[in-house]
Scaffold this active site. Structure first.
Site, PDB file in Angstrom:
ATOM      1  N   ARG A 147       0.856  -1.188   0.000  1.00  0.00           N
ATOM      2  CA  ARG A 147       0.000   0.000   0.000  1.00  0.00           C
ATOM      3  C   ARG A 147       0.891   1.237   0.000  1.00  0.00           C
ATOM      4  O   ARG A 147       1.822   1.322   0.804  1.00  0.00           O
ATOM      5  CB  ARG A 147      -0.876  -0.003   1.262  1.00  0.00           C
ATOM      6  CG  ARG A 147      -1.938   1.072   1.275  1.00  0.00           C
ATOM      7  CD  ARG A 147      -2.651   1.168   2.614  1.00  0.00           C
ATOM      8  NE  ARG A 147      -1.955   2.064   3.520  1.00  0.00           N
ATOM      9  CZ  ARG A 147      -2.478   2.574   4.645  1.00  0.00           C
ATOM     10  NH1 ARG A 147      -3.708   2.261   5.004  1.00  0.00           N
ATOM     11  NH2 ARG A 147      -1.775   3.370   5.420  1.00  0.00           N
ATOM     12  N   TYR A 159      -2.205  12.018   7.253  1.00  0.00           N
ATOM     13  CA  TYR A 159      -2.394  10.792   8.033  1.00  0.00           C
ATOM     14  C   TYR A 159      -1.683   9.597   7.393  1.00  0.00           C
ATOM     15  O   TYR A 159      -1.738   9.398   6.189  1.00  0.00           O
ATOM     16  CB  TYR A 159      -3.878  10.461   8.164  1.00  0.00           C
ATOM     17  CG  TYR A 159      -4.131   9.227   8.990  1.00  0.00           C
ATOM     18  CD1 TYR A 159      -3.869   9.227  10.353  1.00  0.00           C
ATOM     19  CD2 TYR A 159      -4.595   8.058   8.409  1.00  0.00           C
ATOM     20  CE1 TYR A 159      -4.083   8.105  11.120  1.00  0.00           C
ATOM     21  CE2 TYR A 159      -4.818   6.918   9.177  1.00  0.00           C
ATOM     22  CZ  TYR A 159      -4.558   6.949  10.530  1.00  0.00           C
ATOM     23  OH  TYR A 159      -4.762   5.831  11.296  1.00  0.00           O
ATOM     24  N   ASP A 214      -5.026   3.889  -0.027  1.00  0.00           N
ATOM     25  CA  ASP A 214      -6.118   4.167   0.908  1.00  0.00           C
ATOM     26  C   ASP A 214      -6.457   5.652   0.854  1.00  0.00           C
ATOM     27  O   ASP A 214      -5.605   6.494   1.153  1.00  0.00           O
ATOM     28  CB  ASP A 214      -5.657   3.770   2.317  1.00  0.00           C
ATOM     29  CG  ASP A 214      -6.776   3.747   3.337  1.00  0.00           C
ATOM     30  OD1 ASP A 214      -7.867   4.274   3.041  1.00  0.00           O
ATOM     31  OD2 ASP A 214      -6.548   3.209   4.441  1.00  0.00           O
ATOM     32  N   HIS A 216      -8.880   6.938   2.685  1.00  0.00           N
ATOM     33  CA  HIS A 216      -9.364   7.297   4.029  1.00  0.00           C
ATOM     34  C   HIS A 216     -10.684   8.058   4.027  1.00  0.00           C
ATOM     35  O   HIS A 216     -10.850   9.023   4.794  1.00  0.00           O
ATOM     36  CB  HIS A 216      -8.296   8.093   4.785  1.00  0.00           C
ATOM     37  CG  HIS A 216      -7.105   7.272   5.181  1.00  0.00           C
ATOM     38  ND1 HIS A 216      -7.174   6.208   6.046  1.00  0.00           N
ATOM     39  CD2 HIS A 216      -5.801   7.356   4.810  1.00  0.00           C
ATOM     40  CE1 HIS A 216      -5.974   5.681   6.200  1.00  0.00           C
ATOM     41  NE2 HIS A 216      -5.121   6.340   5.461  1.00  0.00           N
ATOM     42  N   GLU A 240      -8.931   2.025  -1.619  1.00  0.00           N
ATOM     43  CA  GLU A 240      -9.617   1.747  -0.349  1.00  0.00           C
ATOM     44  C   GLU A 240     -10.339   2.987   0.173  1.00  0.00           C
ATOM     45  O   GLU A 240      -9.802   4.095   0.083  1.00  0.00           O
ATOM     46  CB  GLU A 240      -8.533   1.296   0.650  1.00  0.00           C
ATOM     47  CG  GLU A 240      -8.997   1.083   2.074  1.00  0.00           C
ATOM     48  CD  GLU A 240      -7.848   0.573   2.944  1.00  0.00           C
ATOM     49  OE1 GLU A 240      -6.905  -0.052   2.403  1.00  0.00           O
ATOM     50  OE2 GLU A 240      -7.873   0.810   4.159  1.00  0.00           O
ATOM     51  N   GLU A 266     -13.510  -0.915   6.951  1.00  0.00           N
ATOM     52  CA  GLU A 266     -12.796  -0.983   8.227  1.00  0.00           C
ATOM     53  C   GLU A 266     -13.556  -0.303   9.360  1.00  0.00           C
ATOM     54  O   GLU A 266     -13.303  -0.598  10.519  1.00  0.00           O
ATOM     55  CB  GLU A 266     -11.368  -0.422   8.103  1.00  0.00           C
ATOM     56  CG  GLU A 266     -11.286   1.041   7.780  1.00  0.00           C
ATOM     57  CD  GLU A 266      -9.849   1.510   7.561  1.00  0.00           C
ATOM     58  OE1 GLU A 266      -9.157   0.920   6.723  1.00  0.00           O
ATOM     59  OE2 GLU A 266      -9.430   2.450   8.240  1.00  0.00           O
ATOM     60  N   ARG A 287     -13.595  -5.229   4.158  1.00  0.00           N
ATOM     61  CA  ARG A 287     -12.362  -4.929   4.890  1.00  0.00           C
ATOM     62  C   ARG A 287     -12.524  -4.872   6.396  1.00  0.00           C
ATOM     63  O   ARG A 287     -11.749  -4.225   7.093  1.00  0.00           O
ATOM     64  CB  ARG A 287     -11.833  -3.562   4.395  1.00  0.00           C
ATOM     65  CG  ARG A 287     -11.302  -3.638   2.999  1.00  0.00           C
ATOM     66  CD  ARG A 287      -9.916  -3.066   2.813  1.00  0.00           C
ATOM     67  NE  ARG A 287      -9.443  -2.212   3.841  1.00  0.00           N
ATOM     68  CZ  ARG A 287      -8.504  -2.560   4.715  1.00  0.00           C
ATOM     69  NH1 ARG A 287      -7.957  -3.754   4.672  1.00  0.00           N
ATOM     70  NH2 ARG A 287      -8.122  -1.695   5.634  1.00  0.00           N
ATOM     71  N   GLU A 343      -4.245  -7.459   5.410  1.00  0.00           N
ATOM     72  CA  GLU A 343      -3.373  -6.327   5.755  1.00  0.00           C
ATOM     73  C   GLU A 343      -2.523  -6.711   6.961  1.00  0.00           C
ATOM     74  O   GLU A 343      -3.022  -7.315   7.911  1.00  0.00           O
ATOM     75  CB  GLU A 343      -4.239  -5.110   6.099  1.00  0.00           C
ATOM     76  CG  GLU A 343      -3.440  -3.850   6.384  1.00  0.00           C
ATOM     77  CD  GLU A 343      -4.350  -2.664   6.735  1.00  0.00           C
ATOM     78  OE1 GLU A 343      -5.464  -2.886   7.254  1.00  0.00           O
ATOM     79  OE2 GLU A 343      -3.948  -1.516   6.483  1.00  0.00           O
ATOM     80  N   TRP A 406     -12.590  11.814   6.949  1.00  0.00           N
ATOM     81  CA  TRP A 406     -11.413  10.992   6.687  1.00  0.00           C
ATOM     82  C   TRP A 406     -11.659   9.578   7.132  1.00  0.00           C
ATOM     83  O   TRP A 406     -12.675   9.315   7.750  1.00  0.00           O
ATOM     84  CB  TRP A 406     -10.176  11.572   7.357  1.00  0.00           C
ATOM     85  CG  TRP A 406     -10.087  11.263   8.794  1.00  0.00           C
ATOM     86  CD1 TRP A 406     -10.929  11.705   9.774  1.00  0.00           C
ATOM     87  CD2 TRP A 406      -9.138  10.429   9.427  1.00  0.00           C
ATOM     88  NE1 TRP A 406     -10.554  11.207  10.967  1.00  0.00           N
ATOM     89  CE2 TRP A 406      -9.439  10.419  10.782  1.00  0.00           C
ATOM     90  CE3 TRP A 406      -8.033   9.693   8.950  1.00  0.00           C
ATOM     91  CZ2 TRP A 406      -8.695   9.693  11.685  1.00  0.00           C
ATOM     92  CZ3 TRP A 406      -7.308   8.976   9.861  1.00  0.00           C
ATOM     93  CH2 TRP A 406      -7.637   8.981  11.214  1.00  0.00           C
TER      94      TRP A 406
HETATM   95  O1  EZ4 Z   1      -6.861   4.406  10.144  1.00  0.00           O
HETATM   96  O2  EZ4 Z   1      -6.686   1.443  12.122  1.00  0.00           O
HETATM   97  O3  EZ4 Z   1      -6.222   0.659   6.494  1.00  0.00           O
HETATM   98  N1  EZ4 Z   1      -5.907   1.007   7.588  1.00  0.00           N
HETATM   99  C1  EZ4 Z   1      -6.219   2.172   8.155  1.00  0.00           C
HETATM  100  C2  EZ4 Z   1      -5.842   2.327   9.599  1.00  0.00           C
HETATM  101  C3  EZ4 Z   1      -6.908   3.039  10.413  1.00  0.00           C
HETATM  102  C4  EZ4 Z   1      -6.688   2.810  11.875  1.00  0.00           C
HETATM  103  C5  EZ4 Z   1      -7.756   3.481  12.723  1.00  0.00           C
HETATM  104  O4  EZ4 Z   1      -7.650   3.057  14.050  1.00  0.00           O
HETATM  105  O5  EZ4 Z   1      -6.786   3.016   7.512  1.00  0.00           O
HETATM  106  O6  EZ4 Z   1      -4.627   2.971   9.720  1.00  0.00           O
HETATM  107 CO    CO Z   2      -7.780   2.044   5.717  1.00  0.00          CO
END
Ligand code: EZ4
Ligand code: CO
Length: 406
Positions: A147, A159, A214, A216, A240, A266, A287, A343, A406
């Site tokens: 990733r 982030y 990702d 987010h 993602e 997630e 996920r 992951e 996010w």
């Molecule tokens: O932001 O687990 O794909 N993984 C992520 C992680 C989440 C954290 C949040 O607690 O996006 O890093």
């Molecule tokens: Co994620």
């Protein structure tokens, strides 16, 4: 057999982890992960005050019945706190049942469907050269799918893009209080930048390396559709969390505009969060984590539902899932037919000492090991040396101060 004790254990060997340990009258123990990053103590209280008293004296073999009574009996359904608490009970009971059977958990889930579990790791850099180095570092560790995340020109802090110790805990303090880090965000700048990042990565590593990214949950459906189209030629394994996932219908627009594979889930905690997404085949990978979705029992049912729509598993495995949650995931990964990818971020050395585990990571692949149960032991004495340390996930703000998705 009866449950005679259920103890909630909290420790911070680099990150905060909440663990439920259930003990039977025959002295068999089972572990379950109940870690909800940034809201840990809510699950601790839910378990200690409202779940442990209900478990004492019950038959640990009745996993499905216990799950249903905790879910339906609460009346207040779903939600991350409830489902993390139920997950911890579910996994601890599966751990006990597999120990009684003297088998690794995956054998009770139907046995191995594959030799080992393919993973992806995280590469990140503030800029493209730093990212390319990070991809090389992951490859050197054995990862065969990666990733990629980078900083965005003009943004100070993004982030998941950090330097130094990749899985540091980094709590931020204000007058002794833990407060969230404020990170900045600019969607147009990100949308301009990401294709150049993927171009550089493909130029350096060729067409075959499976690449993931990702977003987010930061994009509108239209922005996500545009990004998916813009990056099609880089052949992502998946994009993602392209748009906030509460609105399942929003994925119709994204799906109609791009053939970039999509992964989400997630932050979901029940199968209802996936109903439209899976039944209309709007995504390619589900996920959720064992830890946040009600455990192995619930995730197994999700995967069976997903299989009917050619959607595959991709269990969430960030560093804030404890080795207990990770072990449960790896057993499920080995067993389910529609496995996609796992992951895996690894853990701090201190975490691996507190949670000694039978699972192994070799050449980018995990294996749960052959120890009875989930194969994790919790060292309470070592854990006590790492007390709970409050920390929050960051908050994203735009240039004018507006809080962003996010
Ligand atoms: O932001 O687990 O794909 N993984 C992520 C992680 C989440 C954290 C949040 O607690 O996006 O890093
Ligand atoms: Co994620």
């Amino acid at each position: 057999m009866k449950i005679v004790d259920a103890t909630v254990l909290v420790t911070c060997p680099g990150r905060n982890f909440v663990t439920l340990r259930i003990t039977t009258d025959e002295g068999i123990t089972g572990l379950g992960d109940a870690t909800l990053n940034g809201r840990e103590q809510a699950v601790v209280a839910y378990l200690r005050e409202h779940v442990v008293p209900l478990l004492l004296g019950t038959d640990p073999h009745r996993i499905e019945d216990t799950w249903q009574s905790l879910y339906r009996g609460a009346y207040w359904r779903r939600g991350p706190v409830t489902m993390a608490a139920i997950a911890a009970v579910d996994v601890a009971l599966w751990d006990i049942k597999a120990k009684v059977a003297n088998l690794p958990l995956y054998q009770l889930l139907g046995g191995a469907s594959r030799e080992r579990v393919r993973t992806y790791g995280h590469a990140n850099g503030r800029d493209i050269p730093e990212l390319l180095d990070s991809v090389r570092a992951r490859q050197a560790e054995g990862y065969q799918a990666i990733r990629v995340q980078t900083g965005v020109p003009g943004l100070r802090k993004v982030y998941g893009v950090h330097t130094g110790e990749a899985i540091a805990h980094n709590p931020t303090r204000l007058d002794q209080r833990a407060v969230p880090v404020v990170e900045d965000w600019d969607t147009p700048a990100y949308l301009r930048h990401l294709p150049t990042v993927l171009e550089a990565v493909r130029n350096e590593f060729g067409p075959e390396l499976p690449l993931l990214h990702d977003a987010h949950h930061r994009l509108t459906p239209l922005q996500a559709a545009k990004l998916g189209k813009d990056v099609e030629r880089y052949d992502l394994f998946w994009l993602e969390d392209c748009t906030p996932a509460e609105n399942q219908e929003a994925f119709r627009l994204v799906r109609h505009h791009t053939t970039t594979p999509l992964a989400v889930g997630e932050v979901f905690n029940t199968v209802f969060d996936y109903q439209t997404l899976v039944s209309e085949q709007l995504i390619d990978y589900v996920r959720s984590a064992v830890t946040h979705f009600g455990g192995v029992s619930a995730l197994r049912k999700l995967f069976d539902f997903a299989a009917q729509h050619q959607v595959k598993s991709a269990i969430h495995g960030p560093e804030d899932i404890s080795p207990v949650g990770m072990a449960a995931a790896i057993h499920l990964d080995l067993a389910v037919h529609n496995f996609g990818i796992q992951e895996y971020s690894g853990h701090t050395a201190a975490t691996n000492e507190v949670f000694r585990h039978a699972y192994t990571f070799t050449d980018g692949h995990l294996h749960p090991g052959e120890a009875p149960g989930i194969g994790v032991d919790y060292d309470e004495e070592l854990a006590a040396a790492h007390p709970y340390d409050p920390a929050y996930l960051p908050v994203n703000r735009l240039a004018d101060g507006t809080v962003h998705d996010w």
